[in-house]
Design a protein around this motif. Structure first.
Motif, short mmCIF file in Angstrom:
data_model
loop_
_atom_site.label_atom_id
_atom_site.label_comp_id
_atom_site.label_asym_id
_atom_site.label_seq_id
_atom_site.Cartn_x
_atom_site.Cartn_y
_atom_site.Cartn_z
N SER A 113 13.79 11.83 -3.34
CA SER A 113 14.29 12.60 -2.20
C SER A 113 13.15 13.41 -1.57
CB SER A 113 15.42 13.54 -2.63
OG SER A 113 15.98 14.22 -1.52
N SER A 114 11.97 12.77 -1.47
CA SER A 114 10.79 13.46 -0.93
C SER A 114 10.84 13.45 0.61
CB SER A 114 9.51 12.79 -1.43
OG SER A 114 9.49 11.42 -1.07
N GLY A 115 10.05 14.35 1.23
CA GLY A 115 10.00 14.43 2.68
C GLY A 115 11.24 15.07 3.26
N ARG A 152 0.87 -1.16 0.00
CA ARG A 152 0.00 0.00 0.00
C ARG A 152 0.92 1.23 0.00
NH1 ARG A 152 0.20 -1.43 5.54
NH2 ARG A 152 0.51 0.36 6.96
N THR A 153 0.42 2.36 -0.36
CA THR A 153 1.23 3.59 -0.44
C THR A 153 0.58 4.70 0.39
OG1 THR A 153 0.09 4.29 -2.44
CG2 THR A 153 2.11 2.99 -2.73
N GLN A 154 1.43 5.66 0.82
CA GLN A 154 0.93 6.80 1.58
C GLN A 154 1.97 7.93 1.58
OE1 GLN A 154 0.50 4.72 5.42
NE2 GLN A 154 2.17 6.01 6.27
N TRP A 155 1.53 9.09 2.05
CA TRP A 155 2.41 10.26 2.19
C TRP A 155 2.64 10.54 3.67
CZ3 TRP A 155 5.71 13.65 0.17
CH2 TRP A 155 5.96 14.85 0.85
N ASN A 156 3.92 10.89 4.01
CA ASN A 156 4.27 11.26 5.37
C ASN A 156 5.20 12.46 5.30
OD1 ASN A 156 6.30 11.07 7.80
ND2 ASN A 156 4.51 9.86 8.47
N PRO A 157 4.98 13.52 6.14
CA PRO A 157 5.82 14.71 6.04
C PRO A 157 7.31 14.41 6.23
CG PRO A 157 3.90 15.17 7.36
CD PRO A 157 3.90 13.71 7.08
N SER A 158 7.64 13.47 7.10
CA SER A 158 9.05 13.15 7.34
C SER A 158 9.57 12.13 6.31
CB SER A 158 9.24 12.60 8.76
OG SER A 158 8.91 13.57 9.71
N TYR A 159 8.77 11.09 6.04
CA TYR A 159 9.22 10.01 5.16
C TYR A 159 8.93 10.29 3.67
CZ TYR A 159 9.97 7.01 9.25
OH TYR A 159 10.43 6.46 10.44
N GLY A 160 8.14 11.32 3.39
CA GLY A 160 7.79 11.62 2.02
C GLY A 160 6.87 10.58 1.44
N TYR A 161 7.04 10.29 0.16
CA TYR A 161 6.24 9.24 -0.48
C TYR A 161 6.74 7.88 0.02
CZ TYR A 161 4.54 12.85 -3.65
OH TYR A 161 3.96 13.98 -4.15
N HIS A 197 11.07 8.17 1.18
CA HIS A 197 11.65 9.23 0.35
C HIS A 197 11.58 8.88 -1.14
CE1 HIS A 197 13.00 10.82 4.15
NE2 HIS A 197 13.88 9.83 4.37
N LEU A 198 10.52 8.23 -1.59
CA LEU A 198 10.38 7.79 -2.98
C LEU A 198 10.07 8.96 -3.90
CD1 LEU A 198 8.24 4.59 -2.33
CD2 LEU A 198 10.73 4.73 -2.62
N ARG A 199 10.37 8.76 -5.17
CA ARG A 199 9.99 9.73 -6.21
C ARG A 199 8.61 9.41 -6.75
NH1 ARG A 199 13.73 10.32 -11.46
NH2 ARG A 199 15.01 11.50 -9.97
#
Length: 273
Positions: A237-239, A190-199, A215-217
């Motif tokens: 380099s997300s989050g 499953r996928t999600q967004w997190n402010p620290s971990y990014g994608y 930190h996925l693209r």
């Protein structure tokens, strides 16, 4: 004194000589026909007869000619013609031996079983062997796979630093952005967004253990069942990140604090270092 002239043959003697000559010619014609018939019959097996058969035919004809000349029953011209006929018969017999032997050899080769590519045919046994050697089971999929193909670690589990509040909760793979990220084992994602971990992509294993990819693209599989080694996302380099890398964590099934992924990989026979 002049030599005495030889007596001229009488008409009766001439008639006898003519009859003998006619009989000799008929005998020669009959013998020639017999030789021709024998050669036609003997051609299929002339290789077995060998050179002796042709020699016997030639000697037999020459012996008849010599006996006729000794008896004085054949004029000189008839004897010469008979010798020429015998020579032609000998030459024909030799040619028949040569051509017949080759034909017999060819027929013998035709009876031999085809092997390899002879005659443009491929034996059924070789075709079956090729099917047996090429019909192999595909290799088994890995039960455990690396999250990225490139080995080598950056930050390790438990390291201190200013980029996280307490301690580093996973291991980092310093790889380029866009690098393929793979499922480490069979499970569901499953996928999600997190402010620290990014994608993020979260892989849940059969025993409830979770692998976190951070930190996925971008994602390749947002939700569903995956197998070990399947590409599920791409490095970014997300989050809260200072550059492209993959942050990887292992979370126990009971929902407790993350554990060091390195011993988990080593226990599965993989060394990401």
């Amino acid at each position: 004194m002049a030599p005495e002239a030889a007596p001229r043959p009488t008409r009766a003697e001439l008639r006898v000589a003519a009859r003998e000559q006619s009989r000799a010619q008929r005998r020669d014609a009959a013998k020639a026909a017999t030789r021709t018939a024998l050669l036609r019959v003997a051609l299929p097996s002339v290789a077995a007869l060998g050179v002796a058969a042709a020699a016997a035919v030639t000697v037999h004809g020459e012996a008849d000619q010599q006996r006729a000349q000794a008896a004085g029953r054949i004029p000189e011209q008839t004897a010469a013609a008979g010798a020429a006929d015998n020579a032609q018969a000998t030459q024909a017999a030799q040619q028949a031996l040569a051509s017949g032997g080759g034909a017999q050899a060819s027929r013998g080769d035709a009876r031999q079983p085809l092997t390899g590519t002879q005659g443009g045919a491929d034996p059924a046994g070789q075709q079956a062997a090729q099917v047996t050697t090429t019909d192999q089971a595909p290799p088994e999929r890995p039960r455990i796979a690396m999250p990225v193909a490139q080995h080598g670690l950056g930050e390790v589990f438990g390291a201190a630093g200013t980029h996280w509040s307490k301690r580093h909760t996973g291991i980092d793979f310093p790889v380029d952005g866009g690098t393929a990220v793979m499922a480490v084992t069979d499970g569901t994602v499953r996928t999600q967004w997190n402010p620290s971990y990014g994608y993020m992509t979260i892989l849940k294993m059969a025993d409830g253990t979770e692998a976190w990819y951070c930190h996925l693209r971008s994602y390749k599989i947002r939700k569903g069942t995956v197998k070990a080694g399947d590409v599920i996302a791409f490095v970014g380099s997300s989050g809260n990140s200072t550059g492209p890398h993959l942050h990887f964590e292992i979370r126990p099934a009971d929902g407790g604090a993350p554990v060091d992924p390195l011993p988990w990989f080593l226990a599965q026979g993989l060394d990401p270092r």
